[in-house]
Motif scaffolding. Structure first.
Motif, PDB file in Angstrom:
ATOM      1  N   TYR A 194       0.819  -1.010  -0.136  1.00  0.00           N
ATOM      2  CA  TYR A 194       0.173  -0.102   0.122  1.00  0.00           C
ATOM      3  C   TYR A 194       0.941   1.057   0.058  1.00  0.00           C
ATOM      4  O   TYR A 194       0.599   2.270  -0.841  1.00  0.00           O
ATOM      5  CB  TYR A 194      -1.042   0.127   1.184  1.00  0.00           C
ATOM      6  CG  TYR A 194      -1.670   1.314   1.656  1.00  0.00           C
ATOM      7  CD1 TYR A 194      -2.704   1.525   0.550  1.00  0.00           C
ATOM      8  CD2 TYR A 194      -1.220   2.209   2.530  1.00  0.00           C
ATOM      9  CE1 TYR A 194      -3.269   2.942   0.854  1.00  0.00           C
ATOM     10  CE2 TYR A 194      -1.980   3.489   2.481  1.00  0.00           C
ATOM     11  CZ  TYR A 194      -2.982   3.880   1.746  1.00  0.00           C
ATOM     12  OH  TYR A 194      -3.429   4.999   1.868  1.00  0.00           O
ATOM     13  N   SER A 203       2.709   1.645  -3.489  1.00  0.00           N
ATOM     14  CA  SER A 203       1.619   1.454  -4.616  1.00  0.00           C
ATOM     15  C   SER A 203       1.893   2.438  -5.851  1.00  0.00           C
ATOM     16  O   SER A 203       1.444   2.173  -7.046  1.00  0.00           O
ATOM     17  CB  SER A 203       0.021   1.427  -4.331  1.00  0.00           C
ATOM     18  OG  SER A 203      -0.277   2.804  -3.529  1.00  0.00           O
ATOM     19  N   ARG A 254       4.876   0.914  -9.290  1.00  0.00           N
ATOM     20  CA  ARG A 254       4.473  -0.515  -9.489  1.00  0.00           C
ATOM     21  C   ARG A 254       5.632  -1.684  -9.678  1.00  0.00           C
ATOM     22  O   ARG A 254       5.298  -2.760  -9.028  1.00  0.00           O
ATOM     23  CB  ARG A 254       3.857  -0.221 -11.062  1.00  0.00           C
ATOM     24  CG  ARG A 254       2.825   0.382 -11.169  1.00  0.00           C
ATOM     25  CD  ARG A 254       2.504   0.841 -12.775  1.00  0.00           C
ATOM     26  NE  ARG A 254       3.704   1.429 -13.237  1.00  0.00           N
ATOM     27  CZ  ARG A 254       3.992   1.533 -14.406  1.00  0.00           C
ATOM     28  NH1 ARG A 254       3.127   0.937 -15.317  1.00  0.00           N
ATOM     29  NH2 ARG A 254       4.909   2.246 -15.047  1.00  0.00           N
ATOM     30  N   THR A 270       6.292  -2.754  -5.847  1.00  0.00           N
ATOM     31  CA  THR A 270       4.917  -3.287  -5.257  1.00  0.00           C
ATOM     32  C   THR A 270       4.757  -4.650  -5.846  1.00  0.00           C
ATOM     33  O   THR A 270       4.655  -5.631  -5.076  1.00  0.00           O
ATOM     34  CB  THR A 270       3.735  -2.574  -5.882  1.00  0.00           C
ATOM     35  OG1 THR A 270       3.686  -1.337  -5.348  1.00  0.00           O
ATOM     36  CG2 THR A 270       2.387  -3.227  -5.292  1.00  0.00           C
ATOM     37  N   VAL A 326      -3.360  -1.587  -8.307  1.00  0.00           N
ATOM     38  CA  VAL A 326      -2.076  -0.855  -8.090  1.00  0.00           C
ATOM     39  C   VAL A 326      -2.352  -0.114  -9.937  1.00  0.00           C
ATOM     40  O   VAL A 326      -1.700   0.880 -10.376  1.00  0.00           O
ATOM     41  CB  VAL A 326      -1.109  -1.383  -8.120  1.00  0.00           C
ATOM     42  CG1 VAL A 326       0.289  -0.690  -8.505  1.00  0.00           C
ATOM     43  CG2 VAL A 326      -1.140  -1.619  -6.304  1.00  0.00           C
ATOM     44  N   GLN A 385      -4.841   2.255 -10.645  1.00  0.00           N
ATOM     45  CA  GLN A 385      -4.315   3.738  -9.921  1.00  0.00           C
ATOM     46  C   GLN A 385      -3.482   4.286 -10.957  1.00  0.00           C
ATOM     47  O   GLN A 385      -3.349   5.460 -11.086  1.00  0.00           O
ATOM     48  CB  GLN A 385      -3.887   3.386  -8.532  1.00  0.00           C
ATOM     49  CG  GLN A 385      -3.437   4.729  -7.867  1.00  0.00           C
ATOM     50  CD  GLN A 385      -2.774   4.425  -6.499  1.00  0.00           C
ATOM     51  OE1 GLN A 385      -1.703   3.858  -6.670  1.00  0.00           O
ATOM     52  NE2 GLN A 385      -3.278   4.781  -5.426  1.00  0.00           N
ATOM     53  N   HIS A 386      -2.260   3.529 -11.406  1.00  0.00           N
ATOM     54  CA  HIS A 386      -1.326   4.315 -12.208  1.00  0.00           C
ATOM     55  C   HIS A 386      -1.869   5.027 -13.466  1.00  0.00           C
ATOM     56  O   HIS A 386      -1.598   5.945 -13.778  1.00  0.00           O
ATOM     57  CB  HIS A 386      -0.240   3.044 -12.536  1.00  0.00           C
ATOM     58  CG  HIS A 386       0.618   3.713 -13.516  1.00  0.00           C
ATOM     59  ND1 HIS A 386       1.792   4.423 -13.142  1.00  0.00           N
ATOM     60  CD2 HIS A 386       0.821   3.245 -14.885  1.00  0.00           C
ATOM     61  CE1 HIS A 386       2.240   4.675 -14.367  1.00  0.00           C
ATOM     62  NE2 HIS A 386       1.784   4.279 -15.450  1.00  0.00           N
TER      63      HIS A 386
END
Length: 381
Positions: free
Chosen positions: A144, A147, A150, A153, A194, A197-198
Motif C-alpha cells: 500500500y 503502490s 508499480r 509493489t 495498483v 491507479q497508475h
C-alpha cells in the motif's frame, strides 16, 4: 509467445509520456515520503514480537538477526525521512528516492520471507497460520505504501507473499489451502488496483499538463502567450548577475489588416501561424518567442543565447522577409521591431518594455515615411 509476453508487460508497465515523467517521479516520491515513515515505525515495532514468535530450532542468525536488522532499518529509515521532510522535491531527488525505496523494499521483503518460511518449516502445523498472517500483514502494508511504484509493489508482493502462499497451497490441509487461495486472490486484486491507479494518475497529470499549456500558450500559434513571456522575463531578471546580458524584442506586423480585409480572417490566422513558425525556426532553443496578441510578437534572448552575438532585429527580419504562400495566394507583409537590452536599457521589466516599445514605434514611423506599401520592412535595433 514473445508478442504475448511483450503485450502483457506493456499492459502492466505502460510507458510514461515523456512530457510528464518528472511530474510522475515527484508525485511518487512525495507519496513515499508521506506514507513510509509510519511503515518504518511499524517495522521496528514488530521486531520484539517477531523474535518472541521465532521457533527455537531456527538458526539465531535468521530467527533473531533478521528481525534486529529490520528494526535498525526501520529506525534509521524513519529518522532519515523525518530529517529530510520539507525539502523541495526535485526530479533528480525524486528518482533517487524511488530507486532506493525499490531496492530497500525488495531486500527487506526477501528477509521477511526467509524468516517466515524457515519458521513455518520448523514450527508445528497448528501454528503455521500465525506466520502466514504476520507475513501477509507486513507485505500488504508495504504494498500500500509503495503502490505508486508499480515495480516495487510487484517485487514486494512476489517475494513476500509468493513463498508463503505456495506453502499454504501445497500443505495438503484444507484450511491452509483455502487461506492460501484467498491470499492469492487478494494479492491479484491489489495488483489490479495498483495498475488501475497508475493509469488514473497518468491521466490526471496529462490533464494538468494540458491545463498548464492552455494557461501559458497562445491557442492559435502554439507560441508562449503574454503571461508566459512575462514570467520568463521576470525569471531572467531575477537570475541575472552583474555580468549578465540579455535582450528583448517587440515585433509588429505591417500590412496585416489589409490581408484580413482582402482575404478574410481565416487566411489571416493561417498567416499568423506561418509567421510564428518562422520565428520559432529562426530562434530555435536560443530564445523565447511569444504572441502578445493580434499581430504583435515578443522575443526574449536570454543570457548566453547565440542570438546575442548578432543583431537580433536583423536576424528576425531576415527570417520574415520572404513572401508567404497561403491557400495558393502569395502574401507579403512587413514587420517593425524594437529592441531593448539588459542592463543598458533598464533593470526592470517595465523599463525594458518601454524602451523596446519606443524603438518599435520609431521603426514604424520611419517605415511609413519611406513607403506606404505593405511590402516595406523597417526596424530599429
Amino acid at each position: 509467445m514473445t508478442g504475448v509476453f511483450n503485450r502483457l508487460i506493456m499492459r502492466i508497465f505502460p510507458p510514461v509520456p515523456e512530457e510528464i515523467r518528472d511530474d510522475v517521479a515527484i508525485l511518487r516520491a512525495n507519496r513515499i515520503e508521506t506514507l513510509t515513515p509510519m511503515l518504518f515505525l511499524m517495522l521496528a515495532a514488530t521486531t520484539p514480537s517477531a523474535i518472541y514468535a521465532g521457533v527455537a530450532a531456527v538458526h539465531p542468525a535468521v530467527r533473531i538477526g533478521f528481525p534486529v536488522i529490520l528494526a535498525l532499518v526501520g529506525i534509521l529509515g524513519f529518522l532519515f525521512l523525518m530529517h529530510n521532510r520539507g525539502r523541495k522535491m526535485s526530479p533528480r531527488r525524486a528518482r533517487r528516492m524511488i530507486r532506493e525505496a525499490s531496492w530497500l523494499s525488495g531486500i527487506t521483503g526477501l528477509m521477511c520471507s526467509v524468516w517466515t518460511v524457515t519458521n513455518w518449516l520448523a514450527a508445528p502445523a497448528a501454528t503455521h497460520s500465525y506466520y502466514a498472517m504476520i507475513m501477509a500483514m507486513g507485505s500488504l502494508a508495504t504494498a500500500y505504501c509503495l503502490s505508486s511504484i508499480r515495480f516495487a509493489t510487484f517485487v514486494n508482493l512476489g517475494v513476500g507473499l509468493g513463498p508463503v502462499a505456495l506453502l499454504m497451497l501445497t500443505s495438503g490441509r484444507s484450511p491452509e489451502i483455502a487461506a492460501g487461495t484467498s491470499l492469492v486472490i487478494a494479492t491479484l486484486f491489489l495488483l489490479r488496483m495498483v495498475i488501475q491507479q497508475h493509469g488514473q494518475v497518468i491521466d490526471l497529470l496529462e490533464l494538468q499538463r494540458q491545463m498548464r499549456e492552455l494557461a501559458h500558450t497562445d491557442p492559435l500559434t502554439g507560441l508562449a502567450n503574454r503571461r508566459e513571456f512575462d514570467l520568463c522575463l521576470d525569471h531572467e531578471i531575477a537570475a541575472a548577475g552583474a555580468d549578465s546580458h540579455f535582450a528583448i524584442a517587440l515585433l509588429d506586423l505591417n500590412g496585416f489588416k489589409p490581408v484580413n480585409d482582402a482575404h478574410g480572417h481565416a487566411v489571416g490566422d493561417l498567416l499568423l501561424c506561418e509567421i510564428a513558425e518562422r520565428l520559432r525556426g529562426a530562434c530555435g532553443r536560443h530564445a523565447v518567442v511569444a504572441r502578445q496578441g493580434g499581430d504583435e510578437f515578443a522575443i526574449l534572448a536570454p543570457a548566453g543565447s547565440q542570438l546575442l552575438e548578432t543583431s537580433l532585429a536583423d536576424h528576425i527580419l531576415s527570417a520574415l522577409a520572404a513572401p508567404y504562400r497561403i491557400d495558393g495566394r502569395l502574401i507579403r507583409v512587413g514587420a517593425s521591431i524594437g529592441t531593448a537590452s539588459w542592463p543598458e536599457d533598464g533593470h526592470m521589466a517595465r523599463n525594458l518594455f518601454e524602451v523596446a516599445d519606443a524603438a518599435l514605434y520609431a521603426a514604424k514611423a520611419a517605415d511609413r515615411r519611406q513607403t506606404s506599401s505593405v511590402e516595406s520592412i523597417g526596424w530599429v535595433a
